[in-house]
Design a protein around this motif. Structure first.
Motif, short mmCIF file in Angstrom:
data_model
loop_
_atom_site.label_atom_id
_atom_site.label_comp_id
_atom_site.label_asym_id
_atom_site.label_seq_id
_atom_site.Cartn_x
_atom_site.Cartn_y
_atom_site.Cartn_z
N ALA A 164 27.89 -47.89 13.56
CA ALA A 164 28.16 -46.45 13.70
C ALA A 164 26.86 -45.67 13.91
CB ALA A 164 28.90 -45.93 12.48
N LEU A 165 25.83 -46.02 13.15
CA LEU A 165 24.54 -45.33 13.31
C LEU A 165 23.95 -45.58 14.69
CD1 LEU A 165 22.90 -46.00 9.82
CD2 LEU A 165 24.00 -43.91 10.63
N TRP A 166 24.17 -46.78 15.21
CA TRP A 166 23.67 -47.09 16.55
C TRP A 166 24.32 -46.19 17.60
CZ3 TRP A 166 19.91 -49.24 19.20
CH2 TRP A 166 20.11 -49.57 20.54
N LEU A 167 25.62 -45.98 17.49
CA LEU A 167 26.32 -45.12 18.44
C LEU A 167 25.85 -43.67 18.32
CD1 LEU A 167 30.00 -46.46 18.28
CD2 LEU A 167 28.28 -46.87 20.05
N ILE A 168 25.62 -43.22 17.10
CA ILE A 168 25.10 -41.87 16.89
C ILE A 168 23.71 -41.74 17.52
CG2 ILE A 168 24.24 -40.29 15.11
CD1 ILE A 168 26.59 -41.23 13.36
N TYR A 169 22.91 -42.79 17.39
CA TYR A 169 21.58 -42.81 17.99
C TYR A 169 21.67 -42.83 19.52
CZ TYR A 169 17.47 -45.24 19.90
OH TYR A 169 16.41 -45.62 20.68
N GLU A 170 22.49 -43.72 20.06
CA GLU A 170 22.60 -43.85 21.51
C GLU A 170 23.13 -42.58 22.17
OE1 GLU A 170 24.81 -47.32 22.88
OE2 GLU A 170 22.91 -47.92 23.80
N ARG A 171 24.08 -41.94 21.51
CA ARG A 171 24.71 -40.75 22.07
C ARG A 171 23.93 -39.46 21.79
NH1 ARG A 171 30.87 -42.45 20.20
NH2 ARG A 171 31.00 -44.33 21.52
N ILE A 201 15.92 -39.11 11.50
CA ILE A 201 15.72 -40.30 10.67
C ILE A 201 16.46 -41.49 11.29
CG2 ILE A 201 15.98 -41.31 8.39
CD1 ILE A 201 13.96 -38.99 8.61
N ILE A 202 17.66 -41.23 11.79
CA ILE A 202 18.43 -42.29 12.46
C ILE A 202 17.68 -42.76 13.70
CG2 ILE A 202 20.64 -42.93 13.48
CD1 ILE A 202 20.73 -42.18 10.48
N HIS A 203 17.12 -41.82 14.46
CA HIS A 203 16.37 -42.18 15.66
C HIS A 203 15.13 -43.00 15.29
CE1 HIS A 203 18.26 -39.94 19.08
NE2 HIS A 203 18.87 -39.37 18.07
N LYS A 204 14.47 -42.66 14.20
CA LYS A 204 13.28 -43.40 13.77
C LYS A 204 13.66 -44.82 13.35
CE LYS A 204 10.44 -39.48 12.30
NZ LYS A 204 9.78 -38.81 11.15
N PHE A 205 14.83 -44.97 12.75
CA PHE A 205 15.28 -46.29 12.31
C PHE A 205 15.39 -47.25 13.49
CE2 PHE A 205 18.76 -49.32 11.40
CZ PHE A 205 18.22 -49.95 10.28
N PHE A 206 15.87 -46.73 14.62
CA PHE A 206 16.04 -47.57 15.81
C PHE A 206 14.88 -47.45 16.79
CE2 PHE A 206 20.59 -47.14 14.52
CZ PHE A 206 20.88 -48.48 14.41
N ILE A 247 35.09 -44.32 19.32
CA ILE A 247 35.22 -42.96 19.86
C ILE A 247 34.59 -41.94 18.92
CG2 ILE A 247 36.87 -41.13 20.46
CD1 ILE A 247 38.77 -43.35 21.40
N ASP A 248 34.81 -42.12 17.62
CA ASP A 248 34.27 -41.19 16.63
C ASP A 248 33.57 -41.96 15.51
OD1 ASP A 248 33.60 -39.10 15.01
OD2 ASP A 248 35.66 -38.51 14.51
N PRO A 249 32.32 -42.35 15.71
CA PRO A 249 31.61 -43.14 14.69
C PRO A 249 31.35 -42.38 13.40
CG PRO A 249 30.11 -42.46 16.44
CD PRO A 249 31.49 -42.13 16.91
#
Length: 221
Positions: free
Chosen positions: A82-89, A146-151, A24-26
């Motif tokens: 957690a980073l994946w969820l931040i990226y997806e959302r 940067i998180i988006h670039k990682f994925f 719910i809160d990554p």
């Protein structure tokens, strides 16, 4: 650790390292990863040590150090989720929120008391050690990018696979086991450290914007 190798589309990118509350809160994963987790300079040092161990094939680990290595890599798997969820959302912050951390181009950064408290325990460290080594100053203003670039060229499953292979390469290299090409490992190490530094900046921004509490000036009670 079956989830690392299970490519079933129905579970491929499920953040199963996270509790329901953290799904719910990554952001809470990032918060606890650095505070009370390890200081950013030591995270960089450890990751470099493990990179050298995986590439050189000459690292002879003591049993307790292998356990520490495995535990640390599991925390990185949790961070990946957690980073994946931040990226997806597509989470982000406003320009006004980001400005509260200061101006990285001029090195005028307002460090949190948590970050300074971590440094106070190590005489060999100073505030300059908190600055990113893998991000340009202008990139510090766009940590979510940067998180988006990682994925951009890998999903969560792919990142897990690479992290798992890195783990096995680092701790089993003395047995001539190298499941990951060295060039690929070097690239992933750099990309992951960029994501870690971006995550650190995001936590500092959350403190600067009073989304989470900072330590008092004299340190935690």
């Amino acid at each position: 650790m079956f989830y690392i190798h299970n490519s079933d589309p129905s579970v491929r990118n499920l953040p199963i390292m996270l509790s329901p509350e953290r799904v719910i809160d990554p952001y809470t994963v990032l918060d606890s990863f650095f505070y009370p987790g390890r200081s950013l300079p030591f995270i960089r040092r450890d990751l470099m040590m493990w990179l050298v161990a995986a590439i050189s094939g000459k690292k002879k680990w003591k049993r307790d150090k292998i356990v520490d290595c495995l535990y640390s890599f599991m925390t990185y798997h949790t961070l990946l989720d957690a980073l994946w969820l931040i990226y997806e959302r597509k989470y982000k912050m406003t320009t006004k929120q980001i400005a509260k951390r200061g101006q990285p181009v001029s090195l005028a950064i307002k460090w949190s008391q948590k970050a300074l408290y971590h440094l106070s325990h190590w005489k060999e460290l100073n505030e300059m050690d908190l600055f990113p080594e893998f991000l340009e100053p202008n990139e510090e203003l766009t940590p979510f990018e940067i998180i988006h670039k990682f994925f951009a060229d890998q999903d969560l499953f792919d990142a897990r696979q690479k992290m798992s292979h890195w783990t096995f390469s680092a701790i089993a290299c003395q047995y001539e086991y190298q499941p990951m090409k060295r060039d690929d490992l070097v690239v992933f190490h750099r990309l992951f450290l960029r994501a870690v530094e971006a995550a650190f900046i995001i936590v500092e921004l959350r403190i600067a914007n009073k989304i989470i509490e900072d330590y008092p000036v004299k340190g935690p009670k």
